[in-house]
Design a protein around this motif. Structure first.
Motif, short mmCIF file in Angstrom:
data_model
loop_
_atom_site.label_atom_id
_atom_site.label_comp_id
_atom_site.label_asym_id
_atom_site.label_seq_id
_atom_site.Cartn_x
_atom_site.Cartn_y
_atom_site.Cartn_z
N MET A 1 0.84 -1.17 0.00
CA MET A 1 0.00 0.00 0.00
C MET A 1 0.88 1.24 0.00
SD MET A 1 -2.78 1.32 2.72
CE MET A 1 -1.63 2.28 3.65
N GLU A 2 0.52 2.17 -0.82
CA GLU A 2 1.27 3.41 -0.93
C GLU A 2 0.72 4.43 0.06
OE1 GLU A 2 2.21 6.40 -4.53
OE2 GLU A 2 2.30 4.27 -4.97
N LEU A 3 1.62 5.04 0.81
CA LEU A 3 1.20 6.03 1.81
C LEU A 3 1.04 7.41 1.18
CD1 LEU A 3 3.50 5.04 4.80
CD2 LEU A 3 1.13 4.41 4.43
N HIS A 4 0.12 8.18 1.74
CA HIS A 4 -0.06 9.57 1.33
C HIS A 4 1.05 10.43 1.93
CE1 HIS A 4 -4.60 8.50 1.19
NE2 HIS A 4 -4.06 8.30 0.01
N PRO A 5 1.24 11.64 1.41
CA PRO A 5 2.22 12.55 2.04
C PRO A 5 1.83 12.80 3.50
CG PRO A 5 1.52 13.41 -0.09
CD PRO A 5 0.65 12.21 0.20
N ASP A 6 2.80 12.83 4.37
CA ASP A 6 2.61 13.06 5.81
C ASP A 6 1.86 11.92 6.51
OD1 ASP A 6 3.93 15.49 5.64
OD2 ASP A 6 2.07 16.59 5.24
N GLU A 7 1.67 10.78 5.86
CA GLU A 7 1.00 9.64 6.48
C GLU A 7 2.06 8.70 7.04
OE1 GLU A 7 -2.49 6.42 5.40
OE2 GLU A 7 -1.26 7.21 3.77
N GLN A 8 1.83 8.23 8.26
CA GLN A 8 2.77 7.30 8.90
C GLN A 8 2.00 6.10 9.43
OE1 GLN A 8 4.43 9.76 11.95
NE2 GLN A 8 5.98 10.64 10.60
N SER A 74 -2.84 3.70 10.00
CA SER A 74 -1.92 4.80 9.77
C SER A 74 -2.48 6.05 10.43
CB SER A 74 -1.70 5.04 8.27
OG SER A 74 -2.80 5.72 7.72
N THR A 75 -1.78 7.13 10.29
CA THR A 75 -2.26 8.39 10.85
C THR A 75 -3.46 8.92 10.07
OG1 THR A 75 -0.61 9.53 9.50
CG2 THR A 75 -0.04 9.08 11.82
N GLN A 76 -3.78 8.31 8.91
CA GLN A 76 -4.91 8.78 8.11
C GLN A 76 -5.94 7.71 7.76
OE1 GLN A 76 -3.41 10.78 4.62
NE2 GLN A 76 -2.01 12.04 5.81
N ARG A 77 -5.56 6.42 7.80
CA ARG A 77 -6.45 5.36 7.32
C ARG A 77 -6.38 4.09 8.14
NH1 ARG A 77 -4.45 4.61 1.30
NH2 ARG A 77 -2.49 5.22 2.22
N LEU A 78 -7.45 3.30 8.03
CA LEU A 78 -7.47 1.90 8.45
C LEU A 78 -7.50 1.07 7.18
CD1 LEU A 78 -10.26 1.85 11.18
CD2 LEU A 78 -7.80 1.91 11.54
N ALA A 146 -4.04 8.32 16.66
CA ALA A 146 -4.14 8.85 15.29
C ALA A 146 -5.30 9.83 15.17
CB ALA A 146 -4.30 7.71 14.29
N GLN A 147 -6.43 9.53 15.80
CA GLN A 147 -7.57 10.44 15.76
C GLN A 147 -7.27 11.74 16.50
OE1 GLN A 147 -10.73 7.80 17.18
NE2 GLN A 147 -11.65 7.91 15.14
N ARG A 148 -6.64 11.64 17.65
CA ARG A 148 -6.29 12.86 18.41
C ARG A 148 -5.30 13.73 17.64
NH1 ARG A 148 -4.63 11.19 24.10
NH2 ARG A 148 -5.66 9.21 23.92
N ASN A 149 -4.30 13.11 17.04
CA ASN A 149 -3.31 13.87 16.27
C ASN A 149 -3.92 14.50 15.03
OD1 ASN A 149 -1.30 13.27 18.09
ND2 ASN A 149 -0.58 11.49 16.94
N LEU A 150 -4.93 13.85 14.45
CA LEU A 150 -5.60 14.40 13.28
C LEU A 150 -6.41 15.64 13.64
CD1 LEU A 150 -5.84 13.54 10.31
CD2 LEU A 150 -7.97 12.41 10.88
#
Length: 156
Positions: A1-8, A74-78, A146-150
């Protein structure tokens, strides 16, 4: 899976080997029953061969089942990916997750595994679950962080 920019990636894994242990136990028991039937019908040597082949098949099927399932937070997705030849991929945005529930039946508690169930906003996909996770509380904490950081404004 390819990560988005700034996604960890904050969690990545497969179902625990302990989660397929009950599959192995049932498979070996089934192989034993079938081997006894072969012994009574065709002899002891063929029964031993049948038992060995059936147990090897069960072990291989369990390994494939486990390694063919990938879970990721990730910091953006499940993200869930299942399959080897045919693939099924599920993903959702982390901000769409409304509830995170864990379940550990008695057998799961003995094997120290559990299921993490995600309720997502506006989703028709009712089966968004990480099954057989070795540390379900770790997944819940990763999603919470991840939700809190978002929600935090950038630069704070």
């Amino acid at each position: 899976m390819e990560l988005h920019p700034d996604e960890q990636i904050v969690f990545e894994g497969h179902p625990s080997w302990r989660a397929v242990l009950s599959f192995y136990i049932g498979g070996v028991a089934g192989a034993l029953v079938l081997s006894v039937i072969v012994w009574l019908a065709a002899g002891f040597g063929l029964a031993i061969l049948a038992f060995a082949l059936l147990v090897a098949g069960v072990v291989l099927a369990g390994m494939v089942k486990r390694t063919a399932t990938d879970y990721m937070v990730s910091t953006q997705r499940l993200y869930i990916r299942r399959g080897i030849l045919a693939k099924k991929v599920q993903q959702t945005q982390i901000d769409r997750v409304q509830n995170v529930n864990t379940e550990q039946r008695f057998r799961d508690r003995l094997l120290r595994v559990g299921t993490v169930d995600f309720d997502t906003a506006g989703s028709d996909d009712s089966e968004f679950r990480f099954v057989g996770i070795a540390e379900p509380a770790r997944v819940v904490a990763a999603v919470d962080n991840a939700q809190r950081n978002l929600k935090q404004p950038k630069g704070v």
